[in-house]
Design an enzyme around this catalytic site. Structure first.
Site, PDB file in Angstrom:
ATOM      1  CD  GLU A   1      -4.396   0.356  -0.492  1.00  0.00           C
ATOM      2  OE1 GLU A   1      -5.408   0.888   0.030  1.00  0.00           O
ATOM      3  OE2 GLU A   1      -3.561  -0.307   0.150  1.00  0.00           O
TER       4      GLU A   1
ATOM      5  N   GLY B   1       0.811  -1.213   0.000  1.00  0.00           N
ATOM      6  CA  GLY B   1       0.000   0.000   0.000  1.00  0.00           C
ATOM      7  C   GLY B   1       0.845   1.264   0.000  1.00  0.00           C
TER       8      GLY B   1
END
Length: 347
Positions: free
Chosen positions: A277, A69
């Protein structure tokens, strides 16, 4: 002296990132960089905003220290700029898929810092989905939303097993979705449970999901799972783990392309996962940006991996050509034999 910035996520690596900062900055400084640091905050896109700010300020290299991420945010901070800094990666996450694909040390931040200090850089492909960039994988459909449904607390407590727990919970909820795929050289429309648009071979810890992917050729490897039946999917997972033969299954549609459009035909919501994501919903257009970002890597290792893949692709192509030739010869022999028998019977 060149300038570098270390952007680190303090909660990555079971909240152990902070203890390595001083030694990492010392290693990078010895490679003739002045080093500054930035600790990400709970603010949305904290790493992305800082990466963009630093790049516009003239930073020569940005180091993303955290999980997939954090890498994703830093890439999105610099990928849209005309002048892009070098990207360094120090893996501290749960799966570290992209670091695995680059053959970076994933269990030793100090060794990863040394790779960055060596400055063996390579220009890598990245993908673009609408206005979002990704370096490893985009996906849609059932099970592909696992990464953003698992909380940070669960990842800290259970590590990779947190995804397994959530996956088992969701496995029995799968339903087919009518999807349409339009790509360079073809199209596919039909029922599917999920799809993957890959830039590397490492997806969720599976290193053979797209066994013939290349990281610098300007092409996505796209895998569409055409079944939602667990009895069909379980053998596919086994093949993903062991051999990579799933790409030849009747339940898989597999192809290469540099551009792809995906649509949910029946109006079903189709959420898109980019590097773990949530990136938005279909309809979605994916574009491959060839060798767009320069990344610190184990250069010779990556080149050897790519060279071996190219060699295997060439061998596989020759084998398939030879197999097709043999099948043709066999078919012609059968036809000749049938013709001879017919002549004998006629006589």
């Amino acid at each position: 002296m060149r300038k570098a910035e270390l952007i680190y996520n303090p909660v990555s690596g079971k909240e152990q990132a902070q203890q390595y900062i001083d030694e990492i900055t010392s290693i990078i400084a010895k490679a003739d960089f002045s080093v500054q640091t930035f600790e990400t905050t709970p603010e949305e896109k904290s790493a992305q905003k800082e990466a963009e700010r630093a790049a516009l300020a003239g930073i020569d290299m940005i180091i993303a220290m955290g999980g997939d991420g954090t890498v994703h945010e830093v890439v999105n901070g610099i990928a849209g700029l005309k002048k892009r800094p070098i990207l360094g990666i120090i893996p501290m996450g749960t799966t570290n898929d992209y670091a695995r694909a680059l053959n970076l040390p994933r269990n030793n931040p100090i060794e990863a810092a040394q790779v960055i200090a060596n400055q063996n850089n390579i220009a890598m492909d990245i993908g673009k989905f609408n206005d979002t960039y990704f370096v490893n994988i985009a996906a849609g459909g059932y099970m592909t939303d696992l990464t953003y449904e698992v909380s940070s607390e669960m990842k800290t407590r259970f590590g990779y097993f947190a995804y397994v727990i959530k996956g088992v919970q969701k496995a029995f909820q799968m339903q087919p979705i009518q999807m349409k795929f339009e790509y360079d050289g073809g199209s596919f429309e039909g029922e599917a449970s999920m799809f993957f648009v890959a830039l590397t071979n490492s997806i969720g810890g599976f290193e053979k999901m797209v066994p013939d992917s290349h990281m610098m050729d300007g092409k996505f490897s796209v895998l569409v799972v055409k079944t939602a039946n667990l009895l069909d999917i379980i053998p596919l997972i086994r093949q993903m783990m062991l051999s990579g033969d799933h790409i030849n299954s009747e339940h898989i549609h597999y192809f290469k392309t540099d551009i792809l459009k995906v649509t949910a035909v029946d109006g079903h919501q189709l959420m898109i996962n980019v590097d773990g994501e949530y990136g938005g919903d279909a309809p979605a257009v994916f574009v491959n940006l060839q060798q767009h970002i320069e990344i610190c890597s184990n250069l010779e290792d990556v080149r050897q991996i790519e060279k071996n893949k190219t060699r295997k692709d060439h061998i596989r192509k020759l084998f398939n050509q030879e197999l097709a030739f043999l099948e043709t010869q066999q078919f012609e022999t059968i036809e000749d034999n049938q013709g001879n028998r017919e002549e004998e019977n006629h006589e």
